[in-house]
Design a protein around this motif. Structure first.
Motif, mmCIF file in Angstrom:
data_model
loop_
_atom_site.group_PDB
_atom_site.id
_atom_site.type_symbol
_atom_site.label_atom_id
_atom_site.label_comp_id
_atom_site.label_asym_id
_atom_site.label_seq_id
_atom_site.Cartn_x
_atom_site.Cartn_y
_atom_site.Cartn_z
ATOM 1 N N ALA A 555 0.843 -1.209 0.000
ATOM 2 C CA ALA A 555 0.000 0.000 0.000
ATOM 3 C C ALA A 555 0.873 1.253 0.000
ATOM 4 C CB ALA A 555 -0.919 -0.001 1.214
ATOM 5 N N ARG A 558 2.550 1.551 -3.524
ATOM 6 C CA ARG A 558 1.597 2.001 -4.548
ATOM 7 C C ARG A 558 1.283 3.492 -4.372
ATOM 8 N NH1 ARG A 558 -1.301 -2.968 -3.800
ATOM 9 N NH2 ARG A 558 -2.712 -1.809 -2.438
ATOM 10 N N ALA A 559 1.173 3.900 -3.121
ATOM 11 C CA ALA A 559 0.917 5.323 -2.854
ATOM 12 C C ALA A 559 2.094 6.165 -3.331
ATOM 13 C CB ALA A 559 0.662 5.549 -1.365
ATOM 14 N N ALA A 562 1.796 6.534 -7.077
ATOM 15 C CA ALA A 562 0.719 7.469 -7.415
ATOM 16 C C ALA A 562 1.140 8.907 -7.138
ATOM 17 C CB ALA A 562 -0.542 7.122 -6.620
ATOM 18 N N TRP A 565 3.618 10.074 -9.717
ATOM 19 C CA TRP A 565 2.883 10.334 -10.963
ATOM 20 C C TRP A 565 2.235 11.723 -10.923
ATOM 21 C CZ3 TRP A 565 -1.964 7.005 -12.686
ATOM 22 C CH2 TRP A 565 -2.316 7.347 -14.003
ATOM 23 N N PHE A 566 1.554 11.981 -9.805
ATOM 24 C CA PHE A 566 0.929 13.290 -9.639
ATOM 25 C C PHE A 566 1.975 14.399 -9.702
ATOM 26 C CE2 PHE A 566 -0.509 16.976 -7.389
ATOM 27 C CZ PHE A 566 -1.831 17.120 -7.781
ATOM 28 N N SER B 588 -3.877 10.972 -12.634
ATOM 29 C CA SER B 588 -2.991 10.948 -11.459
ATOM 30 C C SER B 588 -3.657 11.552 -10.227
ATOM 31 C CB SER B 588 -1.666 11.655 -11.765
ATOM 32 O OG SER B 588 -1.841 13.056 -11.846
ATOM 33 N N ALA B 591 -5.505 8.532 -8.694
ATOM 34 C CA ALA B 591 -4.776 7.257 -8.612
ATOM 35 C C ALA B 591 -4.636 6.700 -7.198
ATOM 36 C CB ALA B 591 -3.393 7.421 -9.243
ATOM 37 N N LEU B 592 -4.586 7.581 -6.218
ATOM 38 C CA LEU B 592 -4.339 7.100 -4.846
ATOM 39 C C LEU B 592 -5.618 6.511 -4.253
ATOM 40 C CD1 LEU B 592 -1.793 7.332 -2.903
ATOM 41 C CD2 LEU B 592 -3.026 9.165 -1.799
ATOM 42 N N SER B 596 -5.445 5.599 1.439
ATOM 43 C CA SER B 596 -4.014 5.923 1.544
ATOM 44 C C SER B 596 -3.754 7.390 1.834
ATOM 45 C CB SER B 596 -3.284 5.523 0.256
ATOM 46 O OG SER B 596 -3.299 4.114 0.130
#
Lengths: 597, 597
Positions: A555, A558-559, A562, A565-566, B588, B591-592, B596
């Protein structure tokens, strides 16, 4: 709990981005293993979450107060500072020789962040003491070190930096405080210093002031400034406290934020002269002060990250609870928690991406500092030192500017409740606003970046950073996740912007200084976005690889992907505007007549 | 003097950009000549500079206070409000039929700006009263108008808007306050309203509350909300004040800023029921409230411009006085006033360009409002109305967001002094922070822009604005000043960004609402930068032409050209980043995982 230390992210930055394992192998850092880091961070988190963080709002409601020369700090601060001292936290990064723990800055920076997230006002006292310790380590005599360092490192005494005077803020050439030699090796100081953080308080038995002043006959300007140590209580050769020195707090400021931190006006020598001793050589005070300031500037950058983190945590908690309106995609039939709403997510992600990017940059910079001071290879030391020095204005300038933006978004996420003081979001906004100002405004950081860090070496350090970034782009290239593809594109564009602007600075700083300095803060921000984005790119790669290997906390990883990416799509995309404003915009900055403002 | 109204710039916007001469020829506005505008603005400036502005800091130091249900406003407010009322300022834009002066919004907007620059907290009372007057004009019965309007327009009574409840902020569907019909045409209201600006105070003999509530049996959601008029003191058929109504102020909020403006929690019906009367038709309350809100939203946008202007004036004054450091270009041998330093100029120019751009946009929007309400040609009215409605979220959202950035720069220009409350710069920063929140947060404005203003007409209004902007580009093309060339390039690029994003919004709002709404605030800001920049381009053309003709105030006109040039290079250049974030960045944002955050 009002604050939960982001230990996982800090350890991720240290191990995946900053090479903590290698740092633990440097001479002198043999005890700094990953396990040590984890244990220190856990203990630090516990202390700050439970002891220091609850005093943050108290400090805002019951600020330090002045009465007839004495300053009473916020109820609870004294006791908390005693616990801080007893826990050995003041000595974390200082030499074992004087009672410190000699941990790398890579670990220390994370602890500094926690203390500041917990309580910016409280944390300022140790922050300034750290700077004072640094000055003595650099320029103090053996005797001075022996006299002051053990007590300061143990937290029995605290330290201050006395630079500013009413007419001398950013411009230290205008310092007027004077020091008169007494013939016995001591001096008497006369003058007024303002904006002295923890210049007077009741949390320690003594306060050791480091003061910039002019010795009679010294040259004009910054080359005639010397550094003096002026303790509140005189210290005998045996270390015992003696008479009260002639330095007095005549008032403290009424400020927008960090209200618990007393900002003192100090009067030196109104009753015969404040007794001080020269630190280092005559007229080299500014040089030593820069050592303190570089340490303090880095730490203030960390304050920015710290207040951004806490502001984010508060906003995210509110967004997960507050129910209001239906999601636009119809994913929930009725009203939903506002974290479902795209614009709330955009704000939270901006806060989060900024904070994580700046933290990664700061911890990587700290690792360079450790390498620069401990690596056995002189070439490596030199390279790391250059990198670290380039990073200091970015860590300070970028992280503090972003902290104001983040704290402002933190209010916005709360809607009307954010404007109500009881909510607490407003305090972070008020507190953060000092960060781009003290220890050198963003413009001063930007001047440093332009002049000393980019112009002086002809852009060499900037170019070598760009080369490193290009390597990360190459590592991103074969990846096919949407996040990695976006990052590859945006990072390459930002790196190109950074290179172009660094070249512009090098080429034009002499021929067209107005244009270059008109773009100095935009350049600092551009470099900050790019370097922090680069670290987010490295984080993305590490997180994807660890996920693919089936290791780690899925988790969390993955965060991280993300968030990176942002960062790529929303923060790295800001650099072209800055490049355009810098390269083309200089003339328009200078176009208006001075009288027309 | 702490504030000097920018009358010259206001008149320039009215005559050169907003077509005041044509507006003075519209039916009903025959008295609104340029001479009238000048006389009104001069008088308004005198009143606000001398009477209202000096109370601004007083209000911050001695906010409104609550005691057992009554609210005492800042010392001096009561008397100043009486002078405001006696001067006829409340009725400036209202019908002569009820005692108003029926001046165009084009002129009124400038007066609103002055009042708000002088004192944001004070100005809120008339601002809310204006909204209440609007609601009665739209939906009130003849009897209600006759009963309330003359007293509200004369400033004897004031008005409020009661929307928010603890669980219903942005989401008015959640309103719970209930209205029980009494059989005699009246209702009894029960419920709690929060965040009611000037919900209780001592400046007027009566307070006329406009309250959203549900009649028993009304549909769920926003379609079951009705609007009621609930006066603090009941009003007899003859207009005489009667009994105290059952609406009571149980507390006021402790806020970050606008401290002099009492923000009330109002309790309706705790002692038997608050007597109210329906305004307009049942269940159409939200529609009427939107009329009030549209007026109020525009006015809050003007508040942003107002506080930005005052923050700029303070910073510019400081920069012209404070001496610190040598200029980088060596133009002055020693230390110089900081207005010489490129980064200080960059900050001041940013503040100035933002403020002038937003002012021009607001005054042009006001002119469209006047045309929409007074032109004899229905097609012109319709086109102007569409333009005005498109402008409202930009005026509100863009001007208020920029005001926070401007006020923050205002602190930065002051350095450490900016963080000291006595300086006054910090108050603007604190005050401004509510503006992007109340009367609909920036996200709510952006939803309006995306949904009602762009999506609903398939982007037609947006495209017609782009066409108008292209016309200005064509007018810039043959000009050869550096300022005009820069503007031509940057305006074309921003207009293309605006068109691309408007198309993206229209095409994707149904198929991918999350992506579109993730970019809604960036779209609003992009549109704001572009439209305000367009007005600066028009201003540049007008200023260059007037200079070339040897007319007008040359220093003012040269400053306008310089400011427009800066706007082009430093603010219009921000649109590509926003376009990229909107068009590519939606995924994006989402995405989270919710958990999270």
């Amino acid at each position: 709990m009002s604050y939960r230390a982001p230990v996982k992210d800090m350890l991720f930055c240290m191990t995946e981005l900053a090479g903590l394992e290698q740092i633990g192998q440097l001479p002198g850092f043999e005890d700094a293993s990953v396990d040590t880091a984890e244990a220190v961070l856990d203990e630090c988190a516990r202390f700050n979450e439970s002891v220091v963080a609850p005093l943050n709002r108290t400090g805002d409601l019951e600020p330090s107060s002045w009465d007839a020369g004495t300053v009473r700090t916020t109820p609870g601060f004294r006791q908390a500072f005693r616990q801080f001292a007893e826990g050995g936290w003041q000595g974390l990064q200082h030499p074992t020789e004087f009672g410190g723990q000699n941990l790398p800055k890579t670990i220390g920076a994370a602890c500094t962040e926690m203390l500041n997230s917990a309580n910016l006002s409280f944390a300022l006292c140790p922050l300034l003491t750290d700077g004072a310790i640094e000055a003595l380590l650099t320029a103090g005599t053996d005797e001075q070190r022996a006299l002051y360092l053990p007590k300061m490192i143990s937290g029995e005494w605290t330290g201050t930096m006395n630079l500013t005077e009413p007419q001398a803020g950013s411009d230290l050439a205008l310092v007027r405080t004077r020091a008169e030699p007494q013939g016995d090796g001591s001096y008497k100081l006369f003058g007024t210093k303002i904006f002295i953080t923890y210049g007077e308080h009741d949390m320690a038995a003594n306060i050791v002031h480091f003061v910039l002043a002019r010795i009679a006959g010294a040259p004009e300007g910054v080359k005639g400034i010397s550094l003096f140590v002026v303790p509140k209580f005189l210290v005998g050769a045996d270390g015992a406290l003696g008479e009260r020195n002639d330095v007095h707090c005549v008032s403290i400021e009424h400020k927008l934020g960090i209200k618990a931190s007393p900002t003192a006006v100090l009067q030196f020598g109104d009753h015969g002269g404040a007794i001080g001793h020269l630190v280092g050589a005559e007229n080299r005070g500014l040089e030593y002060m820069f050592i303190m300031m570089n340490a303090a500037r880095y730490a203030v950058g960390v304050q920015g990250i710290a207040v951004a983190e806490r502001s984010y945590q508060k906003a995210a908690a509110y967004a997960r609870e507050r129910v209001q309106s239906r999601p636009v995609d119809g994913s929930v039939p009725g009203s939903a928690t506002i974290v479902h709403h795209p614009d709330v997510r955009r704000m939270l992600m901006t806060m989060r991406a900024y904070t994580e990017g700046a933290r990664a940059m700061a911890i990587v910079a700290a690792a360079a500092f450790d390498v620069a001071h401990h690596d056995s290879d002189p070439e490596t030391r030199k390279r790391s030192q250059a990198f670290y020095e380039f990073m200091v204005p970015l860590v300070k300038g970028f992280s503090t500017e972003m902290s104001v933006e983040v704290a402002s978004l933190g209010i916005q996420v709360h809607g009307g409740m954010g404007f109500i003081e009881e909510t607490g979001a407003a305090q972070y906004f008020r507190d953060s606003r000092i960060l781009p100002i003290y220890e050198g405004t963003t413009a001063i950081q930007a001047n440093d970046l332009v002049g000393r860090k980019t112009g002086r070496d002809g852009g060499q350090t900037a170019r070598s950073i760009a080369t490193e970034i290009a390597r990360t782009e190459a590592a991103l290239a074969p990846r096919d996740s949407a996040a990695a593809r976006a990052m590859a594109t945006r990072l390459a564009a930002s790196r190109a912007d950074f290179e172009a602007v660094a070249n512009f600075v090098v080429e034009r700083v002499r021929s067209d200084p107005n244009a270059v300095f008109a773009g100095s803060v935009p350049y600092l921000m551009l470099a900050g976005y790019t370097v922090a984005g680069w670290q987010m790119a490295r984080a993305l790669i590490a997180a994807e690889d660890t996920l693919a290997a089936g290791r780690g906390d899925a988790a969390f990883l993955r965060a991280k992907v993300a968030t990176a990416w942002f960062y790529a799509e929303h923060l790295l995309t800001r650099t072209p505007a800055l490049r355009a404003a810098i390269v083309d915009g200089g003339a328009s900055v200078m176009a208006l007549d001075n009288d027309s403002f």
